[in-house]
Design an enzyme around this catalytic site. Structure first.
Site: not given
Length: 463
Positions: A52, A179-180, A182, A310, A442
């Site tokens: 990031k 995917g994410y 790559g 994971d 807004h």
């Protein structure tokens, strides 16, 4: 006698360190085993955070070169200092991992430095020193899946780790996997000047994504200059001093061809990292994909041994691991937490970003669920136009009888932030009408979410 703990967590990634901190907050005596020189696991060290940082830096480089003049900001010649960009990435990583170390000290979590293995129920060996624990938590994360015939050397053929450390911009980067990971890393190096070709075995990018969003995503990235070879498989690679000859052929079979690349990134997915933990010796069962088998409460086949993140089934996402870490810690402390897997968002941090939560249209159709769709484009959002970021749209799926929000998919500026509103709505069982009746500031990008919710009932105001 070995030192005793209430909980020993093996692995200090997002799931592990959060589990350790939460358990310590609840009054348990906790240790966390980590073999890296720094805490934070793959995510903080060589994954989410450094990628990031480079995404942010490369976005600024791209904007300075191509977009600032539209705003009346003239900067003259723009050059890239990749060494400084990489150094900044290192500084960002350093600050984050030191932050976790501070939190361990603050919450009195003992960091057991070294490689951990479970020698028996209630016993963990760390580089030869044995410790005891009432509960052992496996939070060892995942590693890149290798591709036969394409051997990673982290120089010419790289994993995501090597792709974060390139010392120069490749002329041609080939990414294996759409995917994410790559697409994010491909975007980084494309913005910095590389020609990027993405080779994907399937017929679409990020296949778990809503189909309509996936097609729009491919179009937008293609418009930016990324090239795609879908329905294509990679069968081999030959490395020489100047690059890689990659052999590819149609996924359905056909004539092979060669693609020449300076660097090849292998990003075909990740697999649980459980090697060397001694699981077989103590009887911890794995499933057919090498994941630790657990029940709905993270219990493995051996009493007192638990697993999260994971290493077990479910999406391989840092925030999923964190939520599981918190839930398990609270459970071990006697509480009764609940984790709703239907409201875990996924985000691709390209520009525009892509974010999703809940059901896709494809899933709803497959099971015969009746639904309504509300869509609103960012071209009709005043803030997006002022930003010059009008690609994409917000799409909300709601039950056609109850109006309850079933899922949402956003492609556009700051989609990863915008999706949080829908995640919260779904967590509380809200309807599209509830979102539509909520006052949104807004001008803001969030108004596109409100308009999509209005569109579910056919009453969007600005299209």
């Amino acid at each position: 006698m070995s030192e005793q703990f209430d909980v020993i967590v093996i692995g200090a990634g997002p799931g592990g360190y959060v589990c350790a901190i939460r358990a310590a907050q609840l009054g348990l005596k906790v240790a966390c085993v980590e073999k890296r020189a720094t805490l934070g696991g793959t995510c903080l060290n060589v994954g989410c955070i450094p990628s990031k940082a480079l995404l942010q830096s490369s976005e600024k480089f791209e904007e300075t070169k191509h977009a600032l003049a539209e705003h009346g900001v003239n900067v003259g010649a723009v050059s890239l200092d990749l060494a400084r960009m990489q150094a900044r990435k290192g500084e960002v990583v350093g600050a984050n991992v030191k932050g976790v170390e501070f939190l361990f000290k603050k919450n009195k979590v003992t960091w057991l430095k070294g490689s951990g293995a479970i020698t028996a129920p209630g016993k963990v060996s760390v580089d030869g020193t044995e410790y005891g624990a009432k509960h052992i938590v496996i939070a060892t994360g995942s590693e890149s899946i290798p591709l036969p015939g394409v051997e990673v050397d982290e120089a010419r053929i790289v994993s995501s780790t090597g792709a974060l450390e390139l010392a120069e911009v490749p002329k041609h980067l080939v990414v294996i996997g759409g995917g994410y990971i790559g697409l994010e890393l491909g975007s980084v190096w494309h913005r910095l000047g590389a020609e990027v070709t993405v080779v994907e075995y399937l017929d679409r990018l990020v296949p778990a994504m809503d189909g309509e969003v996936g097609k729009a995503f491919e179009r937008i990235l293609g418009k930016q200059g990324l090239k795609f070879r879908l329905k294509t498989k990679v069968t081999g690679a030959k490395v020489d001093d100047t690059g890689v000859d990659l052999t590819v052929e149609p996924a359905a079979g056909g004539t092979p061809e060669t693609i020449r690349a300076d660097v090849v990134l292998v990003a075909i997915g990740r697999r649980p990292f459980v090697e060397g933990l001694g699981l077989e010796g103590v009887g911890v069962a794995l499933d057919e994909r090498g994941r630790v088998k657990t029940d709905a409460h993270f219990a493995t086949s051996v009493p007192g041994i638990w697993a999260i993140g994971d290493a077990i089934s479910g999406p391989m996402l840092a925030h999923k691991a964190e939520e599981e870490g918190v839930a398990l810690a609270e459970q071990l402390a006697g509480q009764k937490p609940h984790l709703n897997y239907g409201t875990i968002p996924g985000v691709v941090y390209t520009w525009p970003e892509v974010a999703s939560v809940g059901e896709t249209e494809e899933n709803l159709k497959a099971r015969g669920q009746g639904y309504k769709v509300g869509k609103f484009p960012f071209t009709a959002n005043g803030r997006a136009r002022a930003m010059g970021s009008m690609d994409g749209f917000v799409k909300i799926l709601a039950d056609d009888r109850t109006d309850r929000v079933l899922g949402a998919h956003i492609i556009g500026p700051d989609a990863g932030t915008l999706i949080a509103e829908i995640v919260l709505a779904m967590e509380f069982g809200a309807s599209a009408e509830d979102v539509a009746r909520t006052c949104h500031a807004h001008p803001s990008l969030n108004e596109a979410v409100k308009e999509a919710a209005l569109a579910v009932d056919g009453r969007a105001l600005h299209i």
